[in-house]
Design a protein around this motif. Sequence first.
Motif, PDB file in Angstrom:
ATOM      1  N   LEU A  99      -1.678   5.564 -12.210  1.00 43.00           N
ATOM      2  CA  LEU A  99      -2.846   4.791 -12.630  1.00 43.00           C
ATOM      3  C   LEU A  99      -2.649   3.308 -12.291  1.00 43.00           C
ATOM      4  O   LEU A  99      -3.557   2.637 -11.774  1.00 43.00           O
ATOM      5  N   GLY A 100      -1.432   2.822 -12.554  1.00 38.31           N
ATOM      6  CA  GLY A 100      -1.123   1.423 -12.237  1.00 38.31           C
ATOM      7  C   GLY A 100      -1.248   1.159 -10.746  1.00 38.31           C
ATOM      8  O   GLY A 100      -1.774   0.115 -10.332  1.00 38.31           O
ATOM      9  N   ALA A 101      -0.757   2.131  -9.935  1.00 41.05           N
ATOM     10  CA  ALA A 101      -0.816   1.950  -8.475  1.00 41.05           C
ATOM     11  C   ALA A 101      -2.266   1.893  -8.001  1.00 41.05           C
ATOM     12  O   ALA A 101      -2.636   1.017  -7.204  1.00 41.05           O
TER      13      ALA A 101
ATOM     14  N   LEU B 213      -7.043   3.895  -1.941  1.00 42.00           N
ATOM     15  CA  LEU B 213      -7.561   4.110  -3.299  1.00 42.00           C
ATOM     16  C   LEU B 213      -8.440   5.362  -3.342  1.00 42.00           C
ATOM     17  O   LEU B 213      -8.341   6.173  -4.282  1.00 42.00           O
ATOM     18  N   LEU B 214      -9.293   5.551  -2.335  1.00 33.21           N
ATOM     19  CA  LEU B 214     -10.176   6.722  -2.325  1.00 33.21           C
ATOM     20  C   LEU B 214      -9.367   8.015  -2.270  1.00 33.21           C
ATOM     21  O   LEU B 214      -9.669   8.978  -2.985  1.00 33.21           O
ATOM     22  N   PHE B 215      -8.346   8.056  -1.419  1.00 35.60           N
ATOM     23  CA  PHE B 215      -7.540   9.280  -1.301  1.00 35.60           C
ATOM     24  C   PHE B 215      -6.745   9.548  -2.583  1.00 35.60           C
ATOM     25  O   PHE B 215      -6.674  10.686  -3.045  1.00 35.60           O
ATOM     26  N   LEU B 216      -6.138   8.480  -3.143  1.00 33.06           N
ATOM     27  CA  LEU B 216      -5.241   8.687  -4.276  1.00 33.06           C
ATOM     28  C   LEU B 216      -6.008   8.992  -5.566  1.00 33.06           C
ATOM     29  O   LEU B 216      -5.668   9.932  -6.292  1.00 33.06           O
ATOM     30  N   SER B 217      -7.066   8.216  -5.837  1.00 27.32           N
ATOM     31  CA  SER B 217      -7.843   8.513  -7.046  1.00 27.32           C
ATOM     32  C   SER B 217      -8.634   9.803  -6.841  1.00 27.32           C
ATOM     33  O   SER B 217      -8.843  10.575  -7.784  1.00 27.32           O
TER      34      SER B 217
ATOM     35  N   HIS C 173     -11.868  12.452 -15.944  1.00 23.50           N
ATOM     36  CA  HIS C 173     -10.927  11.345 -15.699  1.00 23.50           C
ATOM     37  C   HIS C 173     -11.746  10.090 -15.458  1.00 23.50           C
ATOM     38  O   HIS C 173     -11.848   9.619 -14.335  1.00 23.50           O
ATOM     39  N   PRO C 174     -12.348   9.507 -16.503  1.00 22.37           N
ATOM     40  CA  PRO C 174     -13.266   8.368 -16.275  1.00 22.37           C
ATOM     41  C   PRO C 174     -12.594   7.185 -15.575  1.00 22.37           C
ATOM     42  O   PRO C 174     -13.221   6.504 -14.776  1.00 22.37           O
ATOM     43  N   VAL C 175     -11.301   6.978 -15.868  1.00 19.54           N
ATOM     44  CA  VAL C 175     -10.627   5.821 -15.259  1.00 19.54           C
ATOM     45  C   VAL C 175     -10.512   6.024 -13.755  1.00 19.54           C
ATOM     46  O   VAL C 175     -10.852   5.135 -12.948  1.00 19.54           O
TER      47      VAL C 175
ATOM     48  N   VAL D 248       0.845  -1.210   0.000  1.00 20.75           N
ATOM     49  CA  VAL D 248       0.000   0.000   0.000  1.00 20.75           C
ATOM     50  C   VAL D 248       0.879   1.259   0.000  1.00 20.75           C
ATOM     51  O   VAL D 248       0.574   2.235  -0.698  1.00 20.75           O
ATOM     52  N   MET D 249       1.989   1.224   0.762  1.00 21.54           N
ATOM     53  CA  MET D 249       2.847   2.418   0.784  1.00 21.54           C
ATOM     54  C   MET D 249       3.472   2.670  -0.595  1.00 21.54           C
ATOM     55  O   MET D 249       3.565   3.817  -1.049  1.00 21.54           O
ATOM     56  N   LEU D 250       3.871   1.596  -1.246  1.00 18.26           N
ATOM     57  CA  LEU D 250       4.447   1.735  -2.592  1.00 18.26           C
ATOM     58  C   LEU D 250       3.407   2.355  -3.537  1.00 18.26           C
ATOM     59  O   LEU D 250       3.727   3.279  -4.307  1.00 18.26           O
ATOM     60  N   CYS D 251       2.173   1.875  -3.471  1.00 19.20           N
ATOM     61  CA  CYS D 251       1.103   2.423  -4.321  1.00 19.20           C
ATOM     62  C   CYS D 251       0.895   3.908  -4.000  1.00 19.20           C
ATOM     63  O   CYS D 251       0.731   4.733  -4.908  1.00 19.20           O
ATOM     64  N   ALA D 252       0.905   4.245  -2.700  1.00 23.01           N
ATOM     65  CA  ALA D 252       0.690   5.645  -2.295  1.00 23.01           C
ATOM     66  C   ALA D 252       1.810   6.532  -2.828  1.00 23.01           C
ATOM     67  O   ALA D 252       1.564   7.646  -3.314  1.00 23.01           O
ATOM     68  N   LEU D 253       3.057   6.040  -2.762  1.00 26.39           N
ATOM     69  CA  LEU D 253       4.190   6.854  -3.225  1.00 26.39           C
ATOM     70  C   LEU D 253       4.191   6.988  -4.757  1.00 26.39           C
ATOM     71  O   LEU D 253       4.525   8.047  -5.294  1.00 26.39           O
ATOM     72  N   LEU D 254       3.818   5.906  -5.442  1.00 26.12           N
ATOM     73  CA  LEU D 254       3.782   5.963  -6.913  1.00 26.12           C
ATOM     74  C   LEU D 254       2.695   6.922  -7.383  1.00 26.12           C
ATOM     75  O   LEU D 254       2.905   7.755  -8.268  1.00 26.12           O
ATOM     76  N   SER D 255       1.525   6.801  -6.767  1.00 27.82           N
ATOM     77  CA  SER D 255       0.414   7.642  -7.208  1.00 27.82           C
ATOM     78  C   SER D 255       0.559   9.091  -6.733  1.00 27.82           C
ATOM     79  O   SER D 255       0.133  10.017  -7.411  1.00 27.82           O
TER      80      SER D 255
END
Lengths: 497, 133
Positions: free
Chosen positions: A465-467, A352-356, A380-382, A91-98
């Motif tokens: 987007l990948g994260a 996911l809610l915070f990052l998207s 940003h439909p995606v 999750v931290m990696l996803c947060a940092l990437l996004s």
Amino acid sequence: MLWWQNIPFFSIILCLLSAAVCSVLPPRGARAWGRGVLGLCLAGGALLLAILGQPGSASFTFMMGHFPAPWGNEIRAGALEALLACLFPGVMLCALLSGAPALSSGRQASREPQYLSLCMLLMAALLSQAYSNDLFTCYVFLEIMTLSAGALIVFQNSSQALAAGMRYMVLNLVGSGLFLLGVVLLYYLTGHLLMENLFVSLQALAATGEYHRSLTIIIALITVGLSIKSALFPFHSWAPDAYSSGVPSSNAILSSLVSKGYILLLLKVYARVFGWDLVLLSHVDHLLLVFAWAGMIFGSLAAIRTSRFTRMIAWSSVAQIGYIFLGIGLGAGGGYQAAVYHLLVHSCSKALLFLSGEELRRAAGGSDTFADLAGAARKHPVYGALWTVGAFSLVGLPFTGGLISKLLLGGEALRHSPPVALITLAVLALSTLLNVLYFLRTMLILWSPGQEGSSKRGTLSPLGLGACGLLAAGILASFFLAQPLLEVITLGLSQFS
Amino acid sequence: MNLQILLENRVEAAAIILFGIGLTTLLLNRNLIKKIIGFSFMDSAIFLFLASEGYIAGHTAPIQDAAGSLSAASFINPIPAGLVLTGIVVSVSVTAVMLSLTVRLYQRFHTLNLDEIVQLAREANEEEEEAND
């Protein structure tokens, strides 16, 4: 000793060393280093999970420096620890990437290495909470987690972030103080700090029946201390500001990971230090149930009342923490299982809610008010679809992990006395209805045609987007792979005792 | 009887009272500097409690003499001392971070009152958003 049994220790030490390394590297180097280390920790956790998650496998302890406790220090890993060792770095990696665009732009760009250094410290603390077998070590890393999380909030240096950071620090220090007092009193009573030794001594003390009041006070101190730190109602006052004032990656990390570290520690203390029978004797479980019921309703009501998008997601965390504590309050076995399951689902959903949500905010010109966010998902439909997956999960709709955790909580409630079962089911139903209200309202706003410029599409960052896609995949996987996941959680919890 | 128990455990009782004073100050006092002092009180009270647990009357510090003639039975319990040392390091780090945050808040808001700071931060945030609109 087998070579893979070194993974927990090296994951922690690597993160600690990386905290120092990141702070002296240039921004690009620090970014690559931080991501690489988190990737290694994730791979290590996945390898441990593949080994320890096998049916019938046993947990193991690792003596650091080969000194037996109390001279040395012990760490322990089982199936549950391995599962969390995948969740935390993932999750931290996803947060940092996004969240990278917000970090590497503007005034913050030159301070990105310091930010990554704090993230590494936080990861070391989170992994230590999962692996440590010693209560005082847990306290030390608890404070490291508090300090690094506080610094992540104030990193943005805005007025609101500074004030939120100070409120976070003050209330979390109260929580740390109560926890430390509880640990010291445990040492006073038993002479031990290692969890296994504490468990044996406490069972012997409880059998004498002489220390009932002292043990109740200690359980209450530790419970209240960790409840303050994990933002359980009514100790949540610091949370909405802290979860909505920082940079996007900070908000995601704080709400999805930091609070889970404290909850994990509470679960370990209940299961491995006191044992559920002692907790039942102290009646602290009643307190947790009442706080959880109130939090589930109050957090949702506050989320409905707020007019700001990020704050709404932050308030929803208060309600969701109530769900996790409801599982803990319902007790060993099914309750703990539901609590851990919701902990996993909430970590992915909230991040996911915070990052998207941040990408949607950016599409709406950076505004945080609902009025300005109209039509953001169409630009940003995606990201709109990803945000919707996260919201569906927290509401508990089919094909998301949120449904499984709500079913587990409801099923466990039915095994309790009629009043507890009835109140729990009623609160679950009401809270779900409230969740539907505020998430549905937000979705309608986000997907509405908007006032102008709704046909304009924003640019997409492939990594971000990948994260977010990975987090959404985690939410869907927790539904479709619910059975194997539950088996690992059950195995991990059985290894606790 | 109760008084006798209290006298026998006077150090522990003093530590708990100090902890209560520190906790109340940290939680209820609005002044940031006083909050930090409250936090230091709280931690020091716990260190006092731990140190008193490790102390055994008539025993010495766990350091062997040159001749190596002292037995382990003549030493005080060294583990609480180790815990206190670790705790002091943690406490000093937290105090340093809190003080640096206080300095930054004072430079920004010109007050040490946390309630005022929170209120001013909200106003600043609203003004910022109005300016953006």
